[in-house]
Design a protein around this motif. Sequence first.
Motif, mmCIF file in Angstrom:
data_model
loop_
_atom_site.group_PDB
_atom_site.id
_atom_site.type_symbol
_atom_site.label_atom_id
_atom_site.label_comp_id
_atom_site.label_asym_id
_atom_site.label_seq_id
_atom_site.Cartn_x
_atom_site.Cartn_y
_atom_site.Cartn_z
ATOM 1 N N HIS A 207 3.370 14.915 33.043
ATOM 2 C CA HIS A 207 2.306 14.120 33.815
ATOM 3 C C HIS A 207 2.279 14.947 35.282
ATOM 4 N N ALA B 435 -5.667 19.293 28.651
ATOM 5 C CA ALA B 435 -5.517 18.090 29.017
ATOM 6 C C ALA B 435 -4.437 17.613 28.252
ATOM 7 N N ARG B 439 -3.312 11.590 28.651
ATOM 8 C CA ARG B 439 -4.327 11.310 29.459
ATOM 9 C C ARG B 439 -5.576 11.077 28.800
ATOM 10 N N ARG B 440 -5.463 10.963 27.463
ATOM 11 C CA ARG B 440 -6.638 10.771 26.563
ATOM 12 C C ARG B 440 -6.468 9.376 26.127
#
Lengths: 273, 691
Positions: A207, B435, B439-440
């Motif tokens: 992240h 990504a 994040r989804r």
Amino acid sequence: MNREVNRWRIGLLLLGLDSAWSWLPACWSGRIGFQVLLLGLGIGVAAPCGAASVEALFREGAGAYRAGDYSGAARAFREAAGRQPASGTLQNLGNAEWQGGQAGRAMVAWEQALWLDPFNRAARSNLRFARKAAQVEAPELSWNEVVSTWLPMNWWAWITGASLWLAVGMVLLPGILRRRKAAWHQAVAALGIMVFLLSVPAHFGVHTRARLGFIVEKDAPLRLTPTGDAQVIARLSAGEAARWVRAHGPYALIRTSRALGWIDQAQFRLVCP
Amino acid sequence: MSLLMSQPKTEIPSNAVAVAFFDPPAVRPGEGAVYRVSLNALEESVVWPEKLNAPPELGFRAGGHGQMMLFNGTNFLPHTAFNYHLRAPRVGRFTVPEFTVTVDGKPVTVPAAEFSVVDSPPASMAPAQGLVLEVPETNLYAGQAIKVRVLLGPSASGQLQTLMQVQLNGEGVLVDQAAGRQQVGPVRRGAGVVAAYIYETVLTPLQTGKLTVFAQGFSAGSRYFGPMPGAGRPRPVPVNLLQFTLLDSEPVELQVRPLPRQGELPGFTGAIGSFSLEPPRLMADPLQAGETVKLSVTVRGESNVGRLAAPPPPQVPDWQVFAATPEVSPPPSPFGVPGRQPPLAQGSATFVYTLIPLTTAARATPPIPFSYFDPKRAVYVDLTIPAVPVSVLPGEKGGDLRVLGQADRRSEESEKEPGLSGLAPGPGLAAATLAPVQRRPWFLLVQLAPAAAFFGLWAWDRRRRFLEQHPEVVLRRGARRALRRQRRALQRAARAGDARRFGEAAVAAMQAACAPHYPADPRALVGTDVLPLLRGVAQTSSLPYRGFPIRSFDQAGTACRLEVGDTAGWKPALRSLGSPVPALGCEISGLGPGELSIRDGTVAFEQLKQCCAGATKEQAVITQEPASAALRRGEREERREEFAEGAAEVARRFFVLTDAARFRPGGADAKELLALQPELEKVLEVMESRL
């Protein structure tokens, strides 16, 4: 070759649902969509949809590269990577950008190749070579970010989730299914908890690493404020690493190893855009 | 310090002055000229415009630019020059208007300059001087060093000129400054040969593709130190004293290709050219195990041997080999003064390896792989340093020294120099987007799915355990399902007018509804089992029992009040009245010592009503509770009783069909049963409510 194939199979199994879900919107059309779903579930092996055009672009880029047309090769590889990001495509894009004198863009492409596939030795070697040639330092990573580079970016999320639910399942299911709790149940639950606890930091590292980017232009000015007339506090080399903080109009606030300042977003590219 | 004190100062003029002119100022159409601008300022302080406001038909092309320091006798003065090349298009006069540049933050005006294109320029106007860049071949491989020459011919008057600060400009090329040599030599000009200044150096293209290179240098100087043909030693050569003019050459385009990956041999360290190997020499023989020995090998070549990298030491089990460093030997100077000029792209390099035999099993030094790329034949050529026989005797210290070699090998593997890889053969590991999945948004849903599944399993388990502890719940649930099924069946039969099926379904429904109360198999129940249950159900049920022919007590007892001490019920109230009722002066019949029936109560209340109607206000008794409340309560009890009786009657009539032995007296006419559907439905509704 066999090791490569095995790694692919493991990767497909682990990527599983992610791949299926990811490809569905682009190619949900009858049989192809169903094949992709099977592929994502690790049941079967089928070519992803749109693979023909991506393959054609890949071959076109490789041909242009071998002919010395590096700008054409970069264009083809960039388009192929835009349609379907792949480690090999991004590695070749980095090579073409490097041969075309775009050191910053090349490093971003190789970093993206490693972001997808940390086992890509060629991309890693290219990065070392490029950083040595361009006299720029590798980004400073925290320990959990370093751990997150050991596996492809999506694997940690799946490992974290799977290990957690495996542990929960091993605790709950014997009672629900009226099976006597065996030692192996507890062992698997403990293993799941252990893997979960170990993978959470790496998961968080992915992240935070997603905010990592690189300067793509030579002598990019780092400004004090997000305006064109702002004071230039440093000039950054192509390929220099920085962390994205926030954006304001066409400028992005980034933190480098030297300073915190604003840069034109066109001169800065994130590994995970 | 004294040396520093003796150095002349650098004088930076406070007001920079720019000079601009065309060289030559007049040419014929089609001839070339140079637009020169010079300033007495440091080049780094000049902010030069990217594009000049020149007539476009002149086709301005940027040439060289540079800076040098002029010595005026006491101080150094900066001198910066910019060149632009142009070609005269047609006859006419052209002007580059004055423009402003910034020097040290101050504006400096570059004056306008005029340029004439005439059919017959004055004979005194010599063409602009320029340099000639000689590149022997322009099709090169990346990393291939080539010897290039920069020539400056004599002036128009035939006088020799020299160059200062010669440099080659171009992207993607490396110029070996240490290999630069200058000399005066014969060059061909037209049909004759003239003496010219020659600057030689080695150029190496580093990038592939089309590269452009041009040379520049300041023509000037009163002295020249360098070899002269036929002279025995360097000596100053008087040359014409000129202004310091920046001269440059026409650009030369190089086509640079990458080295082929195919056919690359082991030991290739970037050597490109033509090389040969002299026999290697071992400094000592025999040796003792663990003793160091040097192996010397000389490589000769026509290429830039000075840049030659030694082949890496091999990793063999019996030897520890240390990396070698090249020792470059310059070629013999043609001018008899070796060492005066730096070496150019010729000569030899000697690699000296240090080896240690680790075991006595070593019979010869290990062959050291070495290869080079021959650009003429476009192939890699093997030039492996051969093995040299040697005798290794046991060492004094003994032990297995091979451990040293293994450790050394590991360290060298980790320090292997990276390089640009080739192309990946395929796209490799792919993803839909860069990504990460976390994040989804769907990822959270996917992670919640197991949680929901586990929660569902847990809830199911809890319910299952509850039902195991309360089996009557399962029985009642099954009974409800069976009852509803039979109700649907009897309704279908009623619509179809099938009286027998209607009766059977009704009996089955009542059996199903009563089975959980025993519990028993529904089919085993008979009418005598069902009827008591119906009574109990009717008396404990809270449903309103409307629809049966039960008489109403609405008006009864409302005309007067009874003295009722408690509200236990209407029967005690009536009992308390007694007969006759002294308070009202009338008599109420039916309140005997036996059990009061509904009928008895009704009659009693009717009489009480009549008594109350005839009573005076004085005769009326103030009571604590209205009699109507007790009567209503009694009415409910009465209704329950009547419902129970009616339900029992309904059930009895249906069970006649199946329990003929017990209910034969009534006779069974199935068709009459169809008329009882409303009453039956109410009975079944009440029975279902008790499940």
